[in-house]
Write a protein that holds these residues in place. Structure first.
Motif, PDB file in Angstrom:
ATOM      1  N   GLN A   1      -7.698  -1.547  11.243  1.00  0.00           N
ATOM      2  CA  GLN A   1      -6.254  -1.596  11.480  1.00  0.00           C
ATOM      3  C   GLN A   1      -5.707  -0.235  11.886  1.00  0.00           C
ATOM      4  O   GLN A   1      -4.661  -0.150  12.527  1.00  0.00           O
ATOM      5  N   ALA A   2      -6.421   0.845  11.517  1.00  0.00           N
ATOM      6  CA  ALA A   2      -5.994   2.185  11.923  1.00  0.00           C
ATOM      7  C   ALA A   2      -6.488   2.539  13.310  1.00  0.00           C
ATOM      8  O   ALA A   2      -6.291   3.667  13.761  1.00  0.00           O
TER       9      ALA A   2
ATOM     10  N   ARG B   1      -8.777   4.996   2.696  1.00  0.00           N
ATOM     11  CA  ARG B   1      -9.121   5.334   4.089  1.00  0.00           C
ATOM     12  C   ARG B   1      -8.728   6.765   4.406  1.00  0.00           C
ATOM     13  O   ARG B   1      -9.493   7.530   5.023  1.00  0.00           O
ATOM     14  N   THR B   2      -7.544   7.170   3.971  1.00  0.00           N
ATOM     15  CA  THR B   2      -7.076   8.532   4.220  1.00  0.00           C
ATOM     16  C   THR B   2      -7.908   9.554   3.447  1.00  0.00           C
ATOM     17  O   THR B   2      -8.321  10.592   3.993  1.00  0.00           O
TER      18      THR B   2
ATOM     19  N   ALA C   1      -9.250  -1.938   6.774  1.00  0.00           N
ATOM     20  CA  ALA C   1      -8.251  -0.863   6.814  1.00  0.00           C
ATOM     21  C   ALA C   1      -8.578   0.128   7.928  1.00  0.00           C
ATOM     22  O   ALA C   1      -7.663   0.610   8.634  1.00  0.00           O
TER      23      ALA C   1
ATOM     24  N   MET D   1      -6.376  -6.929   2.921  1.00  0.00           N
ATOM     25  CA  MET D   1      -5.923  -6.263   4.148  1.00  0.00           C
ATOM     26  C   MET D   1      -5.590  -7.260   5.246  1.00  0.00           C
ATOM     27  O   MET D   1      -4.903  -6.913   6.217  1.00  0.00           O
TER      28      MET D   1
ATOM     29  N   ARG E   1      -5.513   1.687   2.135  1.00  0.00           N
ATOM     30  CA  ARG E   1      -5.136   2.658   3.161  1.00  0.00           C
ATOM     31  C   ARG E   1      -5.218   4.079   2.610  1.00  0.00           C
ATOM     32  O   ARG E   1      -5.567   5.015   3.329  1.00  0.00           O
TER      33      ARG E   1
ATOM     34  N   GLU F   1      -1.965  -1.101   0.179  1.00  0.00           N
ATOM     35  CA  GLU F   1      -1.629   0.318   0.289  1.00  0.00           C
ATOM     36  C   GLU F   1      -2.726   1.183  -0.325  1.00  0.00           C
ATOM     37  O   GLU F   1      -3.018   2.287   0.152  1.00  0.00           O
TER      38      GLU F   1
END
Length: 627
Positions: free
Chosen positions: A429-430, A390-391, A426, A374, A387, A384
């Motif tokens: 970064q969000a 993370r979602t 991650a 990351m 991420r 990716e």
């Protein structure tokens, strides 16, 4: 040449088969000569006695008694000759078998032999009793209703039963004798020398077994006949002296004549048998000149090789699938009943391509681990994937807010620390205020990944809880609580009430607290920490983690009622793991893991503003430029 070899073998088997017959013939010829002389001597002795004593004849009872004794003694001599011949043949067969296979003849003895001998002896006694009854009652009808007739019928039924029992034991004894030598009755071919082919050995063992049965039967018959001779001799002693002497001389003469006649008959039979013996081998057909090579048969060998190759190949594939219980693809986790939150593809090719395989990068004076994808390559397929995790983590519990997570794995080397750190990056970064806690006090490593001091850290914070604002922040939105000083009792320290209070206080100050712990199957720390947080993530390494180990780790977490959020498959390579799976996970969001970094780079190349280099991206993010 083949015909010559065949004929030589036939001659050899015929000579071997005639050896025992020649020995019998020589024995009978010798015995015939001896008994001929004894008969002449007995005749002269009888004639001389009758002349001296002026004896003419015996009375009817004495004559009958002498006739019975003569018959019995003649029968005994016949049986003895038969026994001598059988024992001689048996000895020769055993010697021959011993030469072919040393110590094999000794293995032919069996517990059945004693039982068979006993049955044969009893059968001989019953037969003698039947003969005695018939001799004393020549007009007795077995079907009559008299007591003697009933006794005779019982003796005959008993004799029939013993006959069947003897036949059954004899057959069983022969089969056991063959089995003792390890030879099948239908074998063929050559083995060793001296006529030791498999079929010959089998035939030899069968002959030995049959000879042993014959010897035992003859011995039993001789014993019975001798008992009857003793009975008649006792009756003969009651005669007057002159009659007794005359009876003895006549008995001896008649007995010798009977035996002599038997010997001449047997000698004639053996001579005919010797001439008719052709061995146990015969030529079925003469050898012909082959029109094509007999061996090798290339076409047949190729077909057999192909079939064998297919069978072996298929067998190895099936065996490998059965024996290999490692988790290789997301479907393996789903088969275990796990919810897969994400699949992180292997980023070894990315590190090799962008950083020449270096394990760390020097950026702004800090030595950063290249596996923190990351930071080092956030636009890669692995970036990716984090991420996506993370979602998916946001929707792991739609009806609850997950504020703290424990990241662990069944064993060591399965990427839990790398996963926890990249997931924390991650989240940061969000724009999420994220705290990463290194609770693997057994082997604290996160401070090395980000090149920050190990102390002060978690162990110090448990004794003096820090202000959330004072927790070191190596990057924007990311705070790090390292392991701290080493302690002798990590499990007790992590299970203390102060650890739970520390996590709760940090949950109030941060959006998400991620806790990296020791492996579940090695230490009890993860089970203790799982009770302090909102959920647990279990990491598996593709091609490394065993499914049984993963199930056991999940069971241990379930035992402490840990709120497991799902599983993460780490290091997945679709090109090497069972033919390339294409998986899409997420809520309203899909990503095919059959794609690699090249596809993502091609996607970015279409953009009018291409991405900067990897080092530039790391330096910009580290300095807080997230635009």
């Amino acid at each position: 040449m083949a015909d010559q070899y065949a004929q030589a073998y036939i001659d050899r088997t015929r000579d071997k088969s005639r050896e025992s017959i020649r020995a019998q013939r020589a024995f009978l010829e010798d015995q015939t000569g001896q008994f001929s002389a004894r008969v002449d001597s007995a005749e002269r002795a009888l004639a001389q006695y009758m002349e001296q004593e002026d004896a003419v004849s015996l009375d009817q009872e004495s004559s009958r008694l002498v006739q019975q004794l003569s018959t019995l003694e003649g029968r005994r001599d016949e049986l003895q000759i038969e026994l001598d011949m059988a024992e001689s043949a048996l000895s020769k067969k055993r010697d021959e078998l011993g030469r072919i296979r040393p110590r094999l003849a000794e293995r032919l003895s069996s517990g059945l032999q004693a039982e068979l001998s006993q049955v044969q002896e009893e059968k001989a006694k019953v037969s003698a009793e039947i003969n005695r009854v018939k001799t004393r009652n020549p007009d007795l009808d077995p079907r009559a209703g008299t007591p003697r007739a009933r006794d005779l019928r019982q003796l005959q039924r008993r004799a029939d039963r013993l006959e069947r029992q003897a036949d059954s034991l004899a057959s069983e004894y022969v089969e056991n004798s063959l089995a003792a030598g390890g030879v099948a009755t239908g074998g063929g071919g050559e083995e060793g020398e001296g006529g030791g082919g498999i079929s010959y050995v089998a035939d030899l063992q069968r002959q030995i077994a049959q000879r042993e049965i014959e010897v035992n039967g003859l011995r039993a018959q001789i014993s019975t006949v001798e008992s009857r001779i003793e009975e008649n001799q006792l009756r003969l002693r009651d005669l007057p002296t002159q009659s007794l002497q005359l009876a003895e001389l006549r008995r001896e003469k008649q007995s010798l004549e009977q035996t002599y006649g038997f010997l001449r008959q047997r000698l004639q039979e053996v001579r005919m048998q010797e001439q008719s013996e052709i061995g146990f081998a015969e030529r079925l057909r003469s050898a012909g000149v082959p029109g094509q090579p007999v061996s090798p048969n290339s076409q047949r060998n190729m077909i057999l090789a192909a079939m064998l190759g297919l069978l072996l190949g298929g067998g190895l594939v099936v065996l490998r699938e059965k024996l290999d219980t490692r988790i290789r693809a997301p479907g393996d986790l789903e088969a275990l009943g796990e919810q897969v939150l994400g699949v992180v593809p292997s980023f070894e090719k990315t590190l090799e391509g962008e950083f020449n395989g270096k394990k760390s990068l020097k950026i702004d004076g800090k030595k950063i681990r290249s596996s923190l994808i990351m930071l080092t390559s956030p636009a890669s397929a692995a970036g990716e994937a984090y991420r996506r995790i993370r979602t998916n983590l946001r929707f792991a519990r739609p009806d609850a807010d997950v504020r703290s997570v424990v990241v662990t794995s069944p064993g060591k080397g399965e990427g839990k620390t790398t996963t926890a750190t990249n997931l924390a990056l991650a989240q940061a970064q969000a724009g999420k205020r994220t705290l990463l806690i290194d609770a693997d006090l057994r082997k604290s490593r996160i401070h090395r990944y980000l090149d920050v001091p190990r102390t002060p850290g978690l162990t110090e914070a448990l004794y003096d809880a820090p202000d959330p604002a004072d927790v070191p922040s190596p990057a924007d939105n990311l705070s790090l609580l390292t392991g701290g000083e080493e302690v002798p009792n990590p499990a007790e320290l992590l299970g203390a009430r102060r650890m739970k209070e520390l996590v709760k206080s940090m949950e109030e100050a941060f959006d998400l607290v991620i806790v990296d712990t020791a492996p579940v199957l090695l230490f009890s720390d993860p089970g203790v920490l799982a009770t302090h947080v909102d959920g647990t993530l279990l990491v598996a390494s593709a091609g490394e983690t065993d499914s049984a180990a993963f199930e056991q780790a999940a069971a241990r977490l379930d035992d402490v009622e840990a709120g497991r959020l799902g599983a993460i498959l780490n290091g997945y390579d679709p090109e090497t793991q069972r033919g390339g799976y294409g998986y899409g996970y997420g809520y309203g969001y899909g990503y095919g893991y059959g794609y690699g970094d090249e596809d993502l780079e091609a996607y970015y190349e279409d953009d009018s503003d291409p991405p900067t280099s990897a080092a530039g991206r790391v330096r910009a993010w580290w300095n807080g430029d997230r635009g």
